[in-house]
Design an enzyme around this catalytic site. Sequence first.
Site, PDB file in Angstrom:
ATOM      1  N   CYS A   1      20.895   4.673  -7.713  1.00 37.35           N
ATOM      2  CA  CYS A   1      20.713   5.703  -7.052  1.00 37.35           C
ATOM      3  C   CYS A   1      20.750   6.763  -7.508  1.00 37.35           C
ATOM      4  CB  CYS A   1      21.095   5.274  -5.568  1.00 37.35           C
ATOM      5  SG  CYS A   1      22.935   5.394  -5.734  1.00 37.35           S
ATOM      6  N   SER A   2      21.674   7.473  -7.725  1.00 35.92           N
ATOM      7  CA  SER A   2      22.297   8.562  -8.676  1.00 35.92           C
ATOM      8  C   SER A   2      23.532   8.459  -7.881  1.00 35.92           C
ATOM      9  CB  SER A   2      21.452   9.618  -7.751  1.00 35.92           C
ATOM     10  OG  SER A   2      21.211  10.034  -6.126  1.00 35.92           O
ATOM     11  N   CYS A   3      24.140   8.161  -7.821  1.00 38.38           N
ATOM     12  CA  CYS A   3      26.104   8.082  -7.925  1.00 38.38           C
ATOM     13  C   CYS A   3      25.977   9.524  -8.641  1.00 38.38           C
ATOM     14  CB  CYS A   3      26.952   6.910  -8.358  1.00 38.38           C
ATOM     15  SG  CYS A   3      26.459   5.826  -6.344  1.00 38.38           S
TER      16      CYS A   3
ATOM     17  N   CYS B   1      23.998   5.032 -12.898  1.00 33.39           N
ATOM     18  CA  CYS B   1      24.063   4.932 -11.709  1.00 33.39           C
ATOM     19  C   CYS B   1      22.307   3.828 -11.492  1.00 33.39           C
ATOM     20  CB  CYS B   1      24.436   5.911 -10.559  1.00 33.39           C
ATOM     21  SG  CYS B   1      24.038   4.731  -8.675  1.00 33.39           S
TER      22      CYS B   1
END
Lengths: 94, 134
Positions: free
Chosen positions: B101-103, B98
């Site tokens: 962000c940090s999916c 990702c």
Amino acid sequence: MADYAVGAVVRVKDDWPETRGPVHLRTPHYLRGMEGRVVRRFGAFANPEDLAFARPAAQRTLYHIAFDQPSVWQEGRAGDELLVELYEHWLEPA
Amino acid sequence: MNILETDGERLLVAVRDLLAAKGLVSNAEIAERIAITDAANPGQGARMVAKAWTDPAYRALMLEDGTKAAEQLGIPMRGAPPLGVLENTQAIHHLVVCTLCSCYPRAVLGYPPFWFKSAAYRARAVRDPRGTLT
């Protein structure tokens, strides 16, 4: 807004909303203006660009778009692909 | 008082009681969510993959609808975004990142490893996936 079939060649809009004010974007900057190919359609989801600001969010079709890795980065092995989730309003026919 | 220096357990109790007092979430709902989060770990993903190796119908379901496939093995997916599954083959290896962000499929795999959210991994994986893997 255009509806893209699997296999269609599309271009990511060369648009930079982040230069015009506060935004929440899910479209990576390194893909703006790049051409890719529709791999699959995921269906429609509420537009996160509006959800992030608690605004009414229209349903937008989300696609998996494949990009040629060496074309995007000028490095990497021929045949490698980037597969990225992009919303319909960021795409235009190529 | 600096919130970063506050005792985590006391902070949790304070926020939980506040949410309950305002009628937003009950203590039971929070406890259930904590239990689900704690149960999520990479082993659950491995269990799904192993079943797909031996059960063609399950493999087909997993590629078609990852959320249903997870639920079929008792993994709670309520409230989680749809789970997509991509298959590696002899010729194709997928590397997931990702970049924005940090999916991460937390409902199945739990918290991401620290490097998954690092700027270095996010920048490099998308530019040089083969180099990142070797």
